[in-house]
Design a protein around this motif. Structure first.
Motif, PDB file in Angstrom:
ATOM      1  N   UNK A   1      39.550  50.662  45.819  1.00 40.82           N
ATOM      2  CA  UNK A   1      38.766  49.535  46.324  1.00 40.82           C
ATOM      3  C   UNK A   1      38.158  48.702  45.209  1.00 40.82           C
ATOM      4  N   UNK A   2      38.127  49.229  43.991  1.00 46.31           N
ATOM      5  CA  UNK A   2      37.358  48.570  42.929  1.00 46.31           C
ATOM      6  C   UNK A   2      38.177  48.171  41.704  1.00 46.31           C
ATOM      7  N   UNK A   3      39.260  48.855  41.415  1.00 48.74           N
ATOM      8  CA  UNK A   3      39.967  48.580  40.170  1.00 48.74           C
ATOM      9  C   UNK A   3      40.678  47.236  40.228  1.00 48.74           C
ATOM     10  N   UNK A   4      40.665  46.489  39.131  1.00 46.87           N
ATOM     11  CA  UNK A   4      41.346  45.189  39.107  1.00 46.87           C
ATOM     12  C   UNK A   4      42.861  45.358  39.093  1.00 46.87           C
ATOM     13  N   UNK A   5      43.554  44.310  39.449  1.00 49.28           N
ATOM     14  CA  UNK A   5      45.005  44.343  39.567  1.00 49.28           C
ATOM     15  C   UNK A   5      45.677  44.709  38.252  1.00 49.28           C
ATOM     16  N   UNK A   6      45.114  44.278  37.129  1.00 46.43           N
ATOM     17  CA  UNK A   6      45.774  44.485  35.841  1.00 46.43           C
ATOM     18  C   UNK A   6      45.366  45.786  35.164  1.00 46.43           C
ATOM     19  N   UNK A   7      44.733  46.692  35.883  1.00 49.72           N
ATOM     20  CA  UNK A   7      44.309  47.950  35.281  1.00 49.72           C
ATOM     21  C   UNK A   7      45.516  48.753  34.810  1.00 49.72           C
ATOM     22  N   UNK A   8      45.354  49.437  33.690  1.00 49.71           N
ATOM     23  CA  UNK A   8      46.327  50.421  33.228  1.00 49.71           C
ATOM     24  C   UNK A   8      45.809  51.781  33.672  1.00 49.71           C
ATOM     25  N   UNK A   9      46.492  52.387  34.644  1.00 49.86           N
ATOM     26  CA  UNK A   9      46.063  53.668  35.188  1.00 49.86           C
ATOM     27  C   UNK A   9      46.858  54.785  34.522  1.00 49.86           C
ATOM     28  N   UNK A  10      46.165  55.667  33.841  1.00 47.61           N
ATOM     29  CA  UNK A  10      46.799  56.801  33.166  1.00 47.61           C
ATOM     30  C   UNK A  10      46.569  58.034  34.022  1.00 47.61           C
TER      31      UNK A  10
END
Length: 535
Positions: free
Chosen positions: A365-374
């Protein structure tokens, strides 16, 4: 079932290797005796001459020549000629005999210590783990010899030839490899024809498709093709936008469920990975009957170990774009074939412990679209995929090899390498402990990543595997380890977040700061132990 020998001779025929250059030895008799009339035995009186003749034949025909060598003495005598073949860029498929597998451990007469005997001159060397794998290894040696222009060696114990090949397992090598080069026209035409003729194609993507050009080309292709898109199992990176309507989900890592997903499709186009990555072995065929598998990759190794009818060595973006331009648009059969969007996750009831899904839903619900998720949370990875789709290239990063300890330091390096994108690492506590020292570097060098550690004090996957094995796990819990305490000792700010309301408050505070953050932060979040595990 056919024997390993019969299946291997069929591979020779299919590859156009109708001559066998050899000086025979006793470890090769089971392969050579009663040779079919359509295969010609060419005798030379020394192994140097054997390889020399085969080298000349390969240069004349432009195709790999087949060589059969005796164990240690034969291969040893041939090394100088193999070196010449390598420098002359002559492709050779070399099968070297070995003593019987059943007593190799006793080092019987003629047992060869063959590893490294030919030095660095072969382009590829393999002794199949199982007799079943010999025919595929010989076919792969053909592809390796063509790709690298030199001798490729397969070592075959003499008893392997009489073993039976289970046809359900198939060959772990493609039947045909095309090399598209800088002009993908002919390969694109061939692939377009296969897809145009397909009644119900499917696309599978892998880490090698994780760049903006390939995403763009694949989106164009699948929208014209009307096919569902699946991400490979255990992929290290996302090969397609996972919020696209054609995205269907992540392939399961077991054969039976993989067959279930692919049943009903007649062509599978696999882009940027091999076909197909699995985890637990299950009996039965890898793919359903009637499915033609085509693999596209710029990595020859991915092609050469794939179970596929056609493999194309090409830049995935260029080839997929060329196919998209050529393919006949079709109406998608049911626009809602993609995986259903995830159901909302209800918060935990008062007093109920948090689960991993509560953390993932809060992040989603909070992370931006361009986040790099590891990612390095093995026991809950399927749930993370479901709730946190990759929406931009490099939006998902995980460990390709499966060993623990990659995620935490990799997140710091990703932020250091590209400070324009926010980085969030979701880690199990067991995983984090393998790379916990990386927090010192993250703090020292201003890597403003957010580390979310799901703490259950267990190696949860190992516990579930022990359950399946029907045995008691001998390893203890480590719930007395304080991950946030370790972080603070290493100079990294950390918080223990013990309830859902606090989690939401912390994320509301921290997530907006991620684009400009230079100070790392670790959140130690206790979660309930999950009792299921279905990779």
């Amino acid at each position: 079932m056919s024997s390993v020998r019969e299946a291997t001779l069929d591979v020779l025929r299919q590859c156009g290797m109708h001559r066998i250059f050899a000086n025979p030895g006793s470890t090769e008799v089971a392969f050579l005796a009663d040779l079919p009339d359509d295969l010609e035995f060419v005798l030379a009186l020394h192994e140097g001459s054997v390889v020399g003749m085969a080298t000349g034949h390969a240069i004349a025909t432009g195709r790999p020549a087949f060589v059969n060598l005796h164990t240690t003495a034969g291969l040893g005598n041939a090394v100088g000629a193999l070196a010449t073949a390598r420098v002359n860029r002559a492709p050779l498929v070399v099968v070297v005999g070995q003593q019987d597998r059943r007593h190799l451990a006793l080092e019987p007469f003629l047992a060869g210590r063959l590893d490294g005997l030919a030095g660095a001159y072969p382009v590829w060397v393999n002794q199949p783990v199982l007799p079943q794998d010999v025919p595929a290894a010989v076919r792969r040696a053909w592809h390796e010899a063509v790709q690298h222009r030199g001798p490729a060696i397969v070592v075959v114990p003499m008893d392997d030839w009489s073993a039976l090949v289970d046809p359900a397992l198939g060959l772990a090598a493609p039947r045909t490899v095309r090399r598209a080069g800088s002009a993908p026209g002919p390969a694109a035409d061939e692939l377009t024809g296969l897809l145009d003729d397909a009644a119900n194609p499917v696309v599978v993507v892998g880490a090698g498709a994780d760049d903006r050009a390939t995403w763009h080309a694949l989106v164009s292709l699948v929208e014209r093709l009307g096919a569902p898109v699946w991400q490979e199992a255990f992929g290290a990176r996302a090969g397609f936008p996972q919020d696209h309507p054609r995205f269907a989900g992540h392939l399961p890592a077991g054969r039976s469920r993989l067959r279930s997903v692919l049943t009903g499709h007649d062509v599978a186009l696999v882009v940027g990975t091999g076909a197909f990555r699995q985890y637990p072995y299950e009996p039965g065929p890898l793919v359903p009957d009637g499915l033609t598998v085509v693999v596209v990759s710029d990595d020859p190794d991915e092609l050469h170990h794939s179970r596929a009818e056609l493999a194309v060595l090409a830049d995935p973006a260029a080839l997929c774009a060329a196919v998209a331009d050529r393919i006949t648009p079709r109406r998608a059969a049911g626009e809602a074939v993609a995986a259903a969007r995830p159901e909302p996750v209800d918060p935990p009831a008062p007093g109920e412990p948090m689960r991993a899904r509560h953390v993932f839903a809060a992040l989603a619900e909070r992370l931006p679209r361009d986040v790099v998720l590891v990612e390095e949370t093995p026991s809950t990875r399927p749930e993370l995929h479901r709730l946190l789709p990759a929406r931009e290239p490099r939006g998902f990063v995980s460990a390709a090899m499966g060993g623990l300890g990659f995620g935490l330091p990799a997140a710091a390096g990703l932020r250091l390498g590209d400070p324009t994108r926010p980085v969030v690492a979701v880690l199990g506590d067991g995983s984090s402990l393998y790379g916990i020292q990386g927090l010192w570097s993250a703090a020292r060098y201003g890597c403003g990543a957010l580390f979310v550690v799901l703490s259950n004090g267990r190696y949860a996957v190992m516990d579930r595997l022990a359950d399946r094995a029907g045995g008691k796990a001998p390893w203890p819990a480590f719930d007395d380890v304080s991950v946030h305490g370790l972080a603070q000792a290493l100079g990294c700010p950390a918080r223990r977040v013990s309830n859902h309301a606090d989690l939401l408050a912390v994320l509301d505070e921290v997530v907006p700061t991620l684009p400009d953050r230079i100070e790392p932060l670790l959140l130690d979040v206790p979660v309930r132990i999950e009792r299921g595990f279905e990779p």
